[in-house]
Design a protein around this motif. Structure first.
Motif, PDB file in Angstrom:
ATOM      1  N   GLY A   1     -24.858 -19.155 -24.641  1.00 57.48           N
ATOM      2  CA  GLY A   1     -24.677 -20.150 -25.694  1.00 57.48           C
ATOM      3  C   GLY A   1     -25.813 -20.121 -26.689  1.00 57.48           C
ATOM      4  O   GLY A   1     -26.925 -19.675 -26.377  1.00 57.48           O
ATOM      5  N   PHE A   2     -25.530 -20.629 -27.897  1.00 64.38           N
ATOM      6  CA  PHE A   2     -26.537 -20.626 -28.953  1.00 64.38           C
ATOM      7  C   PHE A   2     -27.657 -21.615 -28.646  1.00 64.38           C
ATOM      8  O   PHE A   2     -28.836 -21.326 -28.867  1.00 64.38           O
ATOM      9  CB  PHE A   2     -25.882 -20.974 -30.295  1.00 64.38           C
TER      10      PHE A   2
ATOM     11  N   SER B   1     -14.304 -19.940 -30.375  1.00 59.91           N
ATOM     12  CA  SER B   1     -13.135 -20.837 -30.395  1.00 59.91           C
ATOM     13  C   SER B   1     -13.029 -21.711 -29.152  1.00 59.91           C
ATOM     14  O   SER B   1     -12.200 -22.609 -29.089  1.00 59.91           O
ATOM     15  CB  SER B   1     -11.843 -20.013 -30.551  1.00 59.91           C
ATOM     16  N   THR B   2     -13.829 -21.450 -28.138  1.00 57.90           N
ATOM     17  CA  THR B   2     -13.789 -22.244 -26.908  1.00 57.90           C
ATOM     18  C   THR B   2     -15.100 -23.000 -26.754  1.00 57.90           C
ATOM     19  O   THR B   2     -16.053 -22.811 -27.527  1.00 57.90           O
ATOM     20  CB  THR B   2     -13.578 -21.322 -25.691  1.00 57.90           C
ATOM     21  N   ARG B   3     -15.157 -23.872 -25.715  1.00 57.41           N
ATOM     22  CA  ARG B   3     -16.395 -24.636 -25.482  1.00 57.41           C
ATOM     23  C   ARG B   3     -17.542 -23.707 -25.156  1.00 57.41           C
ATOM     24  O   ARG B   3     -18.687 -23.998 -25.479  1.00 57.41           O
ATOM     25  CB  ARG B   3     -16.196 -25.634 -24.324  1.00 57.41           C
TER      26      ARG B   3
END
Length: 292
Positions: free
Chosen positions: A17-18, A51-53
């Motif tokens: 994740g970012f 596009s997803t969590r």
């Protein structure tokens, strides 16, 4: 493409994740997102599926991730090698060499290899004048030269000193002496190589003769030691002066005696200024083997 962008790309992929990537690198998330977006625009592909969590690699991202890791590993390796080169522990040292007594030079290079195993020495055998010119031009990093004195564009770092020897006819009255001084030889023609062949050694001998108060007649020029000794043995009385390279020769009808008032110093010719780490390693190796 910047290495920093590849580092962000790998961090996002590994952290998942970012935000987590930003926290692991102690930067703000927006900086990571912006750099990844720029990288995607430059490559013309999407690296992550947003596009997803959970952020996931796209097919292109999966393919490029290993390449990014290879680039970063190569960058780290290059930095490490550059640091080793700066420390004198790696790289290439271009050295002008000469015939040294016995195996002294080989022992010095072996010692250097133990001090800096990854430092490669590229030896070049040139005439003394060519060695000096190559150091001045930067073609060589250093060169070993006998009887060298400081001159424009060069410094001379003394590394060892060797005796000189006189060769003269065995039936000459001076041949019975255990050693000879220059002042005893002023009446005999001197066989000396032309100055352009070896300026430092030529100047050493001629200036020492002047200091001793003699001006010996010029004999036929010195060519090679073997040929010159053969000529002295069969020709009119004359003499020459030389330094030992492998061992003292034994020639019929020739006497070889130490020259007691003159020796020759070998120096490392380098560019002016403090020597760098690699040259300091070389000097250390030369000093360690100077008297062995």
């Amino acid at each position: 493409m910047e290495l920093r962008q590849l580092e962000y790309f790998v961090a996002v992929a590994e952290e998942g994740g970012f935000g987590r990537a930003a926290r692991s690198m102690n930067i703000v998330q927006s900086a990571v997102s912006q750099q990844i977006a720029r990288l995607e625009r430059e490559f013309g592909v999407l690296l992550f599926d947003r596009s997803t969590r959970h952020v996931r690699l796209t097919g292109a991202g999966e393919r490029l991730l290993d390449e990014a890791r290879l680039v970063l590993a190569a960058s780290r390796r290059m930095r490490r090698i550059a640091g080793d080169i700066a420390a004198g522990d790696d790289g290439t040292l271009r050295l002008g060499t000469l015939h040294a007594p016995g195996d002294r030079l080989y022992r010095a290079l072996n010692t250097l290899a133990s001090i800096a195993p990854r430092l490669q020495v590229r030896p070049r055998r040139l005439t003394p004048a060519e060695r000096l010119a190559a150091v001045r031009s930067g073609e060589l990093d250093a060169a070993l030269v006998r009887a060298l004195r400081p001159s424009a564009g060069l410094e001379a770092l003394e590394v060892w000193t060797d005796p000189l020897y006189v060769a003269l006819p065995a039936d000459h009255p001076l041949a019975g002496a255990p050693g000879l001084r220059l002042e005893q030889l002023g009446h005999l023609p001197l066989r000396l190589a032309a100055r352009e062949a070896n300026p430092p050694f030529h100047d050493l001998v001629t200036e020492a003769c002047g200091t001793a108060g003699i001006a010996p007649p010029a004999g036929p020029p010195f060519t090679t030691l073997q040929q010159t000794l053969a000529d002295i043995a069969v020709g009119p009385p004359s003499w020459t002066v030389f330094y030992e390279v492998t061992s003292l020769p034994t020639v019929h009808r020739i006497a070889i005696r130490p020259l007691t008032d003159l020796s020759v110093t070998t120096s490392l010719a380098v560019a002016p200024g403090p020597p760098g780490p690699a040259l300091r390693h070389l000097l250390d190796a030369l000093y360690r083997t100077a008297n062995t």
